[in-house]
Design an enzyme around this catalytic site. Structure first.
Site, short mmCIF file in Angstrom:
data_model
loop_
_atom_site.label_atom_id
_atom_site.label_comp_id
_atom_site.label_asym_id
_atom_site.label_seq_id
_atom_site.Cartn_x
_atom_site.Cartn_y
_atom_site.Cartn_z
N MET A 8 0.68 -1.56 -0.28
CA MET A 8 -0.10 -0.23 -0.21
C MET A 8 0.64 1.19 0.30
O MET A 8 1.38 1.09 1.02
CB MET A 8 -1.12 0.12 1.07
CG MET A 8 -2.06 -0.81 1.11
SD MET A 8 -2.94 -1.05 2.76
CE MET A 8 -3.99 0.28 3.26
N CYS A 98 -2.12 -0.06 -10.68
CA CYS A 98 -2.61 1.43 -9.71
C CYS A 98 -3.16 1.85 -10.26
O CYS A 98 -2.90 2.82 -11.67
CB CYS A 98 -0.64 1.87 -9.53
SG CYS A 98 -0.65 3.58 -8.88
N GLY A 223 -4.63 -6.57 1.41
CA GLY A 223 -4.16 -5.24 1.96
C GLY A 223 -4.84 -4.28 2.77
O GLY A 223 -4.19 -4.25 4.44
N ARG A 224 -5.39 -3.73 2.43
CA ARG A 224 -6.12 -3.07 3.55
C ARG A 224 -7.01 -3.51 4.57
O ARG A 224 -6.91 -3.97 5.38
CB ARG A 224 -7.56 -2.08 2.87
CG ARG A 224 -6.63 -1.24 1.80
CD ARG A 224 -7.59 0.01 0.96
NE ARG A 224 -8.80 -0.89 0.26
CZ ARG A 224 -10.02 -0.72 -0.24
NH1 ARG A 224 -10.63 0.43 0.41
NH2 ARG A 224 -11.17 -1.44 -0.28
#
Length: 310
Positions: A8, A98, A223-224
């Protein structure tokens, strides 16, 4: 099942990789992207983003880290992949996902989903430049502003030589807005012969289970969700029934602050802590209270006293 830890930009860097892999549950990590423009980067640039290169490209708890490159210059991408491979990279990952406007304006990340021929050429050049023992993988989204070319892009990556494709189940235009379209990952997995890893909107163990069912993938990337719940990977693996207590999280946060202290000014450190607390609010009501207090702290002693860590 393999669980990969996603990067991230501006938060989940090598410091946080170290802490999250220490909690456990991960098979592999991917670094924050290293931007490649039109030059061969110096070694110190790779070491700055991926200091694990000094340690056989593994975190302190032994989890391997792939080095992610982002760019559109075919020859420079190949040259830089060769360079980082010579430094001991565990693997090379190429970023075609991205969604950041500044990246896309410079023809990087998800912008290349409009140019599958260039995606193919980049992967092919990187694969040719890197020793065969070092895996070359890629991460993509479902498209730029539609899913029209999702299958074409995935085939381009496969035909270029990518050994695995991570699919974030949204377009660039979708950004990070829910939902994630896991059914499209299934379509991609049915089109290519290389392994596909599902990514996007996995916040809980239940989400992971549903994602695997819908996408048909055995492997996932988080990830988050991992930042919001540092024990998520262990819970997905059913090695923990409950998330870490807030007291345990506070100790991890404090260690993160200590890691930041040697390299960042106070304002930047506070920004990182606030970002992490923002995500922790999804799982921990205590984080919202602490966010309001921590954002006013300016030095290590205040921080130590607030967390009551000695």
């Amino acid at each position: 099942m393999r669980i990969l830890l996603a990067p991230m930009e501006g938060l989940l860097d090598f410091r946080l990789r170290n802490l999250l892999t220490r909690v456990g549950g991960y098979d592999e990590c991917v670094s924050e992207f290293i931007r490649v423009n039109d030059t061969l980067l110096p070694s110190h640039r790779f070491y700055r983003y991926v200091p694990e290169l000094y340690e056989n490209c593994r975190t302190k708890s032994g989890v391997p880290v792939k080095v992610q490159l982002l760019g559109s210059d075919i020859n420079c991408m190949a040259e830089n992949a060769s360079k980082v491979a010579s430094l001991g990279a565990y693997g090379i990952d190429i970023n075609f996902g991205c969604p950041a406007p500044t990246v896309n304006r410079n023809r990087g990340g998800a912008a290349l989903l409009k140019e599958p021929d260039i995606m193919f050429a980049i992967v092919k050049a990187v694969r040719s430049a890197v020793p065969s023992a070092i895996p070359v993988t890629a991460k993509m989204r479902l498209g730029y502003d539609s899913t029209e070319q999702a299958l074409v892009c995935a085939k381009a990556l496969e035909e270029g030589g990518a050994e695995e494709i991570v699919v974030h189940a949204r377009t660039k235009t979708d950004g990070y807005k829910p939902p994630a379209y896991w059914d499209w990952i299934y379509k991609i997995g049915s089109t290519v012969k290389v392994p596909v890893v599902a990514n996007g909107e996995i916040w809980t163990a239940e989400d992971a289970k549903r994602c695997k069912e819908v996408s048909g993938c055995k492997d996932i990337m988080i990830g988050r969700g991992a930042v919001a719940n540092p024990s998520l990977a262990l819970m997905i693996r059913e090695k923990r029934k409950e998330k870490l207590s807030w007291e345990e999280i506070k100790k991890i946060l404090f260690q993160y602050w200590l890691n930041l202290e040697t390299e960042m000014e106070i304002k930047s450190r506070a920004g990182r802590i606030k970002q992490w607390l923002h995500y922790l609010c999804r799982q921990y009501p205590e984080a919202e209270r602490d966010f309001e207090i921590v954002k006013r702290l300016t030095n290590i002693e205040d921080f130590r006293n607030y967390w009551n860590i000695h």
